[in-house]
Design an enzyme around this catalytic site. Structure first.
Site, PDB file in Angstrom:
ATOM      1  CG  ASP A  25      -1.789   1.187   1.343  1.00  0.00           C
ATOM      2  OD1 ASP A  25      -2.405   1.562   0.333  1.00  0.00           O
ATOM      3  OD2 ASP A  25      -1.873   1.767   2.441  1.00  0.00           O
ATOM      4  CB  ALA A  58     -11.979  11.397   8.904  1.00  0.00           C
ATOM      5  CE  LYS A  66      -8.167   7.666  -0.540  1.00  0.00           C
ATOM      6  NZ  LYS A  66      -7.975   6.811   0.651  1.00  0.00           N
TER       7      LYS A  66
END
Length: 282
Positions: A25, A58, A66
């Site tokens: 990642d 969040a 996203k």
């Protein structure tokens, strides 16, 4: 008498070769200790929409595409309640689309502020290169965002062999599409020779869904969510409390290994190599 033993057994084959590819990642794994850049911007986007959210809110869906991430934040009961109190209506797909349109330039504008490689990244990449592993990468970022990350990483000496983000596939995490795109691009076979490394729970699932080995990074990314200097300032007792909370969660999600950060990855690779030689599979 007719023997039926052939119907009572199944036969399998086991790959006993080496690791051929490690897929990493980006934010929280190789750069941006604490996975700060996306979390900060998600808060800014919701604040602009009149519904401030906490850093913890969040971070809950971190790792997803996203736009999907924004939609999932809207589904958090506490956020949804505040949205209705503010706007007198439930958040809609159009609302998500408007926030996502705001998110893209805001995210691109701040990425380089959080692009420092996580300690140990270059050492581990160097060891992987010595072993002739290919280096792939995946991200929940879109192509323009990833281009910024890649340029910043290159300046620091990190250049993976392949990179695919959520904008390059039809389905992002936890689906396996990005991992499989890396495998195809790098001409890797079999999938059992691939190790996926991620700091998010959905990123661990991404690797498992591709039938790869999965390594979770508990401390450097989203699950703790603090920058390196803040982590270093914690007492050992506080650090251990974080480990005691996160390690079991990642193992329960299916990770084969869990370590603090990429700096601790090589012993995991050594153990996977040994298990492969014994014929074990992910």
């Amino acid at each position: 008498m007719q023997f039926t033993h052939e119907r009572e057994f199944t036969y399998t084959r086991a790959y006993r070769g080496p690791i051929r590819c490690v897929i990493l990642d980006w934010a929280g794994t190789t750069m941006d200790f604490g996975c700060m850049a996306p979390a900060v911007v998600f808060r800014q986007v919701f604040e602009k929409a009149g519904v401030p959210i906490s850093l913890e809110e969040a971070r809950i869906p971190m790792g997803a595409h996203k736009r999907v991430h924004i939609g999932l934040i809207c589904e958090i009961p506490s956020v949804r309640r505040r949205w209705v109190e503010t706007h007198s209506t439930e958040p809609t797909d159009d609302d998500v689309g408007r926030m996502f349109a705001d998110f893209i330039p805001m995210q691109e504008a701040c990425l380089s502020e959080y692009s420092q490689l996580i300690p140990g990244t270059l050492d581990v990449i160097g060891e992987c290169r010595k072993r002739d592993y290919k280096i792939g990468s995946t991200s929940g970022y879109l192509p323009g965002m990833l281009a910024i990350n890649q340029a910043d990483a290159k300046k620091q000496g990190y250049v993976p062999d392949a990179t695919f983000g959520a904008g390059d596939v039809k389905r992002g995490r936890p689906f396996a599409h990005m991992v499989l795109r890396n495998i195809l691009e790098l001409d890797i076979s079999p999938v059992q020779s691939v190790v996926k490394v991620d700091d998010t729970l959905t990123g661990i699932e991404e690797g498992l869904n591709a039938s790869c080995w999965a390594v979770g990074l508990a401390i450097s990314g989203n699950e703790v969510g603090v920058q390196l200097d803040e982590w270093d300032a914690f007492s050992e007792e506080v650090k251990q409390k974080h480990r005691d909370r996160i390690y079991p969660t990642m193992y329960q999600r299916g990770a084969h290994y869990v370590v603090d950060s990429i700096a601790d990855l090589v012993p995991c690779l050594d153990d996977i190599e040994a298990r492969l030689r014994r014929g074990e599979q992910p």
